[in-house]
Design a protein around this motif. Structure first.
Motif, mmCIF file in Angstrom:
data_model
loop_
_atom_site.group_PDB
_atom_site.id
_atom_site.type_symbol
_atom_site.label_atom_id
_atom_site.label_comp_id
_atom_site.label_asym_id
_atom_site.label_seq_id
_atom_site.Cartn_x
_atom_site.Cartn_y
_atom_site.Cartn_z
ATOM 1 N N VAL A 1 22.198 -12.710 44.717
ATOM 2 C CA VAL A 1 22.854 -13.498 43.684
ATOM 3 C C VAL A 1 22.436 -14.937 43.909
ATOM 4 C CG1 VAL A 1 25.040 -14.206 42.670
ATOM 5 C CG2 VAL A 1 24.804 -11.905 43.618
ATOM 6 N N THR A 2 21.928 -15.573 42.878
ATOM 7 C CA THR A 2 21.450 -16.931 43.019
ATOM 8 C C THR A 2 21.916 -17.772 41.839
ATOM 9 O OG1 THR A 2 19.487 -18.289 43.480
ATOM 10 C CG2 THR A 2 19.259 -16.593 41.804
ATOM 11 N N GLU A 3 21.970 -19.072 42.059
ATOM 12 C CA GLU A 3 22.356 -19.979 40.985
ATOM 13 C C GLU A 3 21.136 -20.317 40.134
ATOM 14 O OE1 GLU A 3 25.990 -22.353 43.243
ATOM 15 O OE2 GLU A 3 24.129 -23.388 42.747
ATOM 16 N N GLU B 1 17.792 -14.976 32.280
ATOM 17 C CA GLU B 1 17.013 -13.834 31.770
ATOM 18 C C GLU B 1 16.152 -13.178 32.854
ATOM 19 O OE1 GLU B 1 16.778 -16.938 30.495
ATOM 20 O OE2 GLU B 1 14.659 -17.533 30.231
ATOM 21 N N ASP B 2 16.101 -13.792 34.049
ATOM 22 C CA ASP B 2 15.369 -13.181 35.162
ATOM 23 C C ASP B 2 16.205 -12.092 35.843
ATOM 24 O OD1 ASP B 2 14.128 -16.442 36.218
ATOM 25 O OD2 ASP B 2 13.370 -15.068 34.673
ATOM 26 N N THR C 1 15.230 -4.601 44.432
ATOM 27 C CA THR C 1 16.108 -5.749 44.674
ATOM 28 C C THR C 1 16.811 -6.050 43.363
ATOM 29 O OG1 THR C 1 14.723 -6.760 46.388
ATOM 30 C CG2 THR C 1 16.220 -8.218 45.171
ATOM 31 N N ARG C 2 18.150 -6.001 43.405
ATOM 32 C CA ARG C 2 18.923 -6.361 42.214
ATOM 33 C C ARG C 2 19.162 -7.857 42.237
ATOM 34 N NH1 ARG C 2 21.727 -3.635 38.573
ATOM 35 N NH2 ARG C 2 21.499 -1.709 39.750
ATOM 36 N N LEU C 3 18.541 -8.564 41.292
ATOM 37 C CA LEU C 3 18.666 -10.015 41.209
ATOM 38 C C LEU C 3 19.646 -10.380 40.106
ATOM 39 C CD1 LEU C 3 17.665 -12.874 42.041
ATOM 40 C CD2 LEU C 3 15.957 -12.663 40.225
ATOM 41 N N THR C 4 20.632 -11.185 40.467
ATOM 42 C CA THR C 4 21.599 -11.689 39.497
ATOM 43 C C THR C 4 21.555 -13.206 39.530
ATOM 44 O OG1 THR C 4 23.033 -9.777 39.877
ATOM 45 C CG2 THR C 4 24.002 -11.672 38.734
ATOM 46 N N VAL C 5 21.273 -13.818 38.391
ATOM 47 C CA VAL C 5 21.227 -15.271 38.280
ATOM 48 C C VAL C 5 22.481 -15.726 37.544
ATOM 49 C CG1 VAL C 5 19.918 -17.266 37.485
ATOM 50 C CG2 VAL C 5 18.707 -15.184 38.185
ATOM 51 N N VAL C 6 23.272 -16.555 38.214
ATOM 52 C CA VAL C 6 24.557 -16.992 37.620
ATOM 53 C C VAL C 6 24.536 -18.480 37.256
ATOM 54 C CG1 VAL C 6 25.863 -15.203 38.805
ATOM 55 C CG2 VAL C 6 25.554 -17.439 39.893
#
Lengths: 118, 116
Positions: A12-14, A85-86, A113-118
């Motif tokens: 999870v990244t900003e 959208e990434d 790798t599950r990437l979540t951009v918050v």
């Protein structure tokens, strides 16, 4: 190793931060592929390596995306200045080419790798 | 161009048969089939090469017609374990040129549900 290993499994990244995703293919597999899968969607090709060179980068969505592979083994996919959208599951796969006829054997995929951009 | 799979989804009872089709607008060199269960990575089922091969894997078989640029996956006497999303992946001859195999372009997937 016995299978394709990806790390981290979740990230999870900003928005605006850079991320690095790692793929460790099966030993001896010279071909390595990165795909992206959004929720409920198909597999979107990103980039393909044969050894350390990338003959096909046509799927990278923008210049924020880059990848490298060193020693014919581990690959790193880097996304700079992440956008919402990434967000997706990033899958790595490896295979080895046949000695004749110029095709690759079946891909072995990592768990992603599950990437979540918050 | 992405190959087109049909149907998009299918529901079966155990023991029933199903056919999943994969069609491309480009000339094909090879076709792969994969199955992905929910939350898991895709798993390789089989590869078919130019030349009209037909392969089998237990009660799952496939055909490849390069003239029609089509492949079909046949699931007979389906089992609960067959449930998942099936993807075809097509390769259009990069390997013929460079003798090293090229990337696969995957279809959008066919969701198969097998009920007891």
């Amino acid at each position: 190793g016995a299978g394709v290993s990806q790390s981290p499994s979740n990230k999870v990244t900003e928005k605006g931060k850079d991320v690095e995703l790692r793929c460790d293919p099966i030993s001896g597999h010279t071909a390595l592929y990165w795909y992206r899968q959004s929720l409920g969607q198909g597999l979107e090709f990103l980039i393909y390596f044969q050894g350390n060179s990338a003959p096909d980068k046509s799927g990278l969505p923008s210049d924020r995306f880059s990848a490298e592979r060193t020693g014919g083994s581990v690959s790193t996919l880097t996304i700079q200045r992440t956008q919402q959208e990434d967000s997706a599951v990033y899958l790595c796969a490896s295979s080895h080419p046949s000695k004749n006829r110029g095709y690759n054997y079946g891909y072995t995929f990592g768990s992603g790798t599950r990437l979540t951009v918050v | 161009q992405q190959p087109v799979q049909s149907p998009q989804a299918v529901i079966l009872r155990e023991g029933e048969d199903a056919v999943i089709n994969c069609s491309s607008s480009k000339a094909l060199y090879s076709v792969h089939w994969y199955r992905q269960k929910h939350g898991e990575a895709p798993v390789f089922l089989m590869i078919l090469l130019k030349g009209g091969e037909q392969k089998g894997h237990d009660k799952i078989s496939a055909s490849f017609n390069e003239k029609k640029q089509q492949s079909s996956l046949y699931l007979t006497a389906s089992q609960l374990s067959y449930s998942g999303t099936y993807f075809c992946g097509t390769e259009s001859g990069y390997g013929v040129i460079y003798n090293q195999g090229g990337k696969l372009i995957f279809g959008q997937g066919t969701e198969l549900s097998v009920k007891p």
